[in-house]
Design a protein around this motif. Structure first.
Motif, PDB file in Angstrom:
ATOM      1  N   GLY A 154     100.610   9.074  56.455  1.00 62.49           N
ATOM      2  CA  GLY A 154     100.075   7.704  57.013  1.00 62.49           C
ATOM      3  C   GLY A 154     101.052   6.483  56.808  1.00 62.49           C
ATOM      4  O   GLY A 154     101.262   5.698  57.509  1.00 62.49           O
ATOM      5  N   ASP A 155     101.511   6.296  55.737  1.00 62.53           N
ATOM      6  CA  ASP A 155     102.365   5.352  55.366  1.00 62.53           C
ATOM      7  C   ASP A 155     103.730   5.282  56.035  1.00 62.53           C
ATOM      8  O   ASP A 155     103.938   4.238  56.826  1.00 62.53           O
ATOM      9  CB  ASP A 155     102.645   5.410  53.696  1.00 62.53           C
TER      10      ASP A 155
ATOM     11  N   THR B  58     110.054  10.754  42.442  1.00 62.42           N
ATOM     12  CA  THR B  58     111.188   9.615  43.080  1.00 62.42           C
ATOM     13  C   THR B  58     111.865  10.530  44.131  1.00 62.42           C
ATOM     14  O   THR B  58     112.032  10.086  45.232  1.00 62.42           O
ATOM     15  CB  THR B  58     112.125   8.914  42.064  1.00 62.42           C
ATOM     16  N   PHE B  59     112.418  11.739  43.693  1.00 60.97           N
ATOM     17  CA  PHE B  59     113.316  12.417  44.677  1.00 60.97           C
ATOM     18  C   PHE B  59     112.101  12.942  45.928  1.00 60.97           C
ATOM     19  O   PHE B  59     112.914  12.861  46.969  1.00 60.97           O
ATOM     20  CB  PHE B  59     113.656  13.964  43.813  1.00 60.97           C
ATOM     21  N   TYR B  60     111.097  13.083  45.668  1.00 59.06           N
ATOM     22  CA  TYR B  60     110.190  13.816  46.511  1.00 59.06           C
ATOM     23  C   TYR B  60     109.781  12.501  47.533  1.00 59.06           C
ATOM     24  O   TYR B  60     109.975  12.662  48.953  1.00 59.06           O
ATOM     25  CB  TYR B  60     108.950  14.131  46.009  1.00 59.06           C
ATOM     26  N   VAL B  61     109.626  11.307  47.057  1.00 65.79           N
ATOM     27  CA  VAL B  61     109.496  10.163  47.933  1.00 65.79           C
ATOM     28  C   VAL B  61     110.644   9.914  48.839  1.00 65.79           C
ATOM     29  O   VAL B  61     110.629   9.699  50.065  1.00 65.79           O
ATOM     30  CB  VAL B  61     108.807   9.305  47.157  1.00 65.79           C
ATOM     31  N   ILE B  62     111.728   9.839  48.100  1.00 70.96           N
ATOM     32  CA  ILE B  62     112.998   9.643  48.958  1.00 70.96           C
ATOM     33  C   ILE B  62     113.076  10.470  50.098  1.00 70.96           C
ATOM     34  O   ILE B  62     113.519  10.291  51.033  1.00 70.96           O
ATOM     35  CB  ILE B  62     114.227   9.393  48.030  1.00 70.96           C
ATOM     36  N   ASN B  63     112.913  11.930  49.746  1.00 72.66           N
ATOM     37  CA  ASN B  63     113.137  12.736  50.850  1.00 72.66           C
ATOM     38  C   ASN B  63     112.142  12.817  51.824  1.00 72.66           C
ATOM     39  O   ASN B  63     112.305  12.734  53.133  1.00 72.66           O
ATOM     40  CB  ASN B  63     113.075  14.344  50.056  1.00 72.66           C
ATOM     41  N   ARG B  64     110.696  12.593  51.569  1.00 73.54           N
ATOM     42  CA  ARG B  64     110.025  12.226  52.664  1.00 73.54           C
ATOM     43  C   ARG B  64     110.159  10.761  53.463  1.00 73.54           C
ATOM     44  O   ARG B  64     110.087  10.874  54.863  1.00 73.54           O
ATOM     45  CB  ARG B  64     108.564  12.044  52.108  1.00 73.54           C
TER      46      ARG B  64
ATOM     47  N   ASP C 158     113.414   3.158  58.376  1.00 74.87           N
ATOM     48  CA  ASP C 158     114.503   3.243  57.621  1.00 74.87           C
ATOM     49  C   ASP C 158     114.376   2.863  56.043  1.00 74.87           C
ATOM     50  O   ASP C 158     114.144   1.792  55.827  1.00 74.87           O
ATOM     51  CB  ASP C 158     115.832   2.655  57.986  1.00 74.87           C
ATOM     52  N   ILE C 159     114.441   3.810  55.138  1.00 74.88           N
ATOM     53  CA  ILE C 159     114.222   3.396  53.689  1.00 74.88           C
ATOM     54  C   ILE C 159     115.291   2.801  53.114  1.00 74.88           C
ATOM     55  O   ILE C 159     115.311   2.141  52.016  1.00 74.88           O
ATOM     56  CB  ILE C 159     113.698   4.713  52.942  1.00 74.88           C
TER      57      ILE C 159
ATOM     58  N   GLY D 261     109.005   0.586  49.474  1.00 74.38           N
ATOM     59  CA  GLY D 261     107.736  -0.374  49.726  1.00 74.38           C
ATOM     60  C   GLY D 261     106.817   0.420  50.805  1.00 74.38           C
ATOM     61  O   GLY D 261     105.601  -0.030  50.814  1.00 74.38           O
ATOM     62  N   ALA D 262     107.483   0.864  51.861  1.00 74.35           N
ATOM     63  CA  ALA D 262     106.640   1.153  52.836  1.00 74.35           C
ATOM     64  C   ALA D 262     106.015   2.527  52.907  1.00 74.35           C
ATOM     65  O   ALA D 262     105.645   3.096  53.775  1.00 74.35           O
ATOM     66  CB  ALA D 262     107.527   0.961  54.245  1.00 74.35           C
ATOM     67  N   ILE D 263     106.477   3.334  51.659  1.00 71.40           N
ATOM     68  CA  ILE D 263     105.834   4.669  51.603  1.00 71.40           C
ATOM     69  C   ILE D 263     105.455   5.022  50.242  1.00 71.40           C
ATOM     70  O   ILE D 263     104.461   5.906  49.978  1.00 71.40           O
ATOM     71  CB  ILE D 263     107.020   5.700  51.939  1.00 71.40           C
ATOM     72  N   ALA D 264     105.792   4.215  49.198  1.00 67.52           N
ATOM     73  CA  ALA D 264     105.469   4.696  47.864  1.00 67.52           C
ATOM     74  C   ALA D 264     103.823   4.540  47.471  1.00 67.52           C
ATOM     75  O   ALA D 264     103.314   5.178  46.846  1.00 67.52           O
ATOM     76  CB  ALA D 264     106.061   3.884  46.739  1.00 67.52           C
TER      77      ALA D 264
END
Length: 357
Positions: A297-298, A106-112, A125-126, A183-186
């Motif tokens: 890509g996401d 989760t930390f990795y995805v939020i960071n990206r 903007d997440i 939702g736009a990146i996970a």
């Protein structure tokens, strides 16, 4: 008597020919049936709000698919905005008060996500969660909010107020009522994790689909590149405007056709502008990003869709290993330089254009 004998001989010859023909045909059919047929082994499931299709072009056991679905289930349980006990829900519940320790995933995805928020200057903007919830496009509760509601909501959105502590793997939302939405990146992250798992099992030929996210792993069984159809944003799902040839690439498409709300003759699509509070308004109907990693890509497909063609094209040309296909509402198609030899239009209603320098 001679005529009768000749007739018997003629019938015998015909009979022999028929037997030979049947035997030859039967033998050919048997040989053909023994040849291997390269059909994928496929499984379908529903995770992360979309249909997941896994197609593997090699012999595999059911255990592989079970492991893949467990990966998806784990990611959804951590990152879903709609589950009460997910890590994202806990972060949102503690907005403006406490930091929340999260898993490395989760930390990795939020960071990206924060990286792409910065790269796009905030059009992606997440922390857009409050606005997504306000419109709720894609659900039975979708509605057009009032201007007052929109004005109050966009004040809560600012990726710079997402505070990350890498040493503790913790996340804090600086202000009360902020809300993360991955939702736009996970889904892109999930696709990458599936590919990583398949590689660990020495699988080298597969196509996975997570809604608008496609990953073409390796090459086709005949060693040719995969041919991925680019969705026509003005037609039903499955109708393509062009074909891109790829291998070991992610193809992610964002567009006005995916989810939308119609009210009083106006169509509101689901890609929202965090500055105006309304769906993005520009010349674009869809953007497809071709990249090595699906998470990239996401993040980029939403980011670039929120820009105009010129700005988005310029950004993609600066990123190594990334290309894009831009489709405008006027049926124009613009592509980046890396795919000029790999993309072809299949629908005569569309025309390939070149940006003026």
């Amino acid at each position: 008597m001679i005529k009768h004998s000749k007739k018997i001989i003629f019938l015998l010859i015909i009979t022999v020919l028929i037997v030979i023909l049947k035997f030859t045909t039967s033998d050919s059919s048997q040989k053909q049936s023994k040849e291997p047929i390269n059909l994928p082994i496929s499984k379908t499931a529903f995770f992360m709000g979309t249909v997941i299709d896994i197609n593997i072009y090699e012999p595999v056991s059911d255990d592989v698919f079970e492991d893949v679905f467990e990966i998806l289930n784990s990611i959804e349980n951590k990152m879903s905005l709609n589950l009460n006990d997910s890590e994202i829900t806990k972060i949102n519940a503690n907005s403006g008060s406490a930091e929340v320790k999260v898993s490395p995933e989760t930390f990795y995805v939020i960071n990206r996500g924060k990286y792409y928020s910065s790269l796009s200057n905030g059009v992606f903007d997440i922390s857009i969660g409050p606005l997504v919830k306000l419109w709720d496009i894609g659900s039975e509760n979708a509605r057009v909010p009032s201007q007052t509601e929109i004005d109050n909501t966009i004040k809560k959105i600012n990726y710079k107020n997402i505070l990350l502590d890498e040493s503790n793997q913790s996340v804090k939302l600086k202000n009360y009522d902020m809300m993360l939405d991955l939702g736009a990146i996970a889904k892109g992250y999930a696709a990458d994790e599936i590919i990583k798992y398949l590689e660990s099992k020495n699988i080298s030929s597969a196509i996975i689909s997570l809604g608008g996210n496609i990953y073409a792993m390796g090459v086709k069984p005949n060693s040719n590149p995969w041919k991925i159809g680019i969705q026509n944003p003005f037609s039903d799902r499955g109708e393509h405007l062009g074909i891109i040839q790829v291998k070991n690439k992610s193809v992610v498409t964002s567009g006005i056709y995916e989810r939308y709300l119609e009210k009083e003759g106006i169509r509101y699509h689901h890609i929202l502008n965090p500055f105006t509070g309304y769906p993005v308004e520009n010349s674009l109907a869809s953007v497809s990003i071709i990249s090595d990693k699906s998470i990239d890509g996401d993040g980029l497909s939403t980011s670039v869709f929120s820009m105009d063609v010129e700005e988005g094209h310029k950004l993609i040309e600066t990123l190594e290993g990334v290309d894009a296909i831009f489709v405008t509402k006027n049926n124009e198609i613009f592509i980046t330089s890396g795919i000029e030899s790999n993309f072809r239009i299949t629908d005569d209603n569309f025309k390939l254009e070149t940006l003026k320098k």
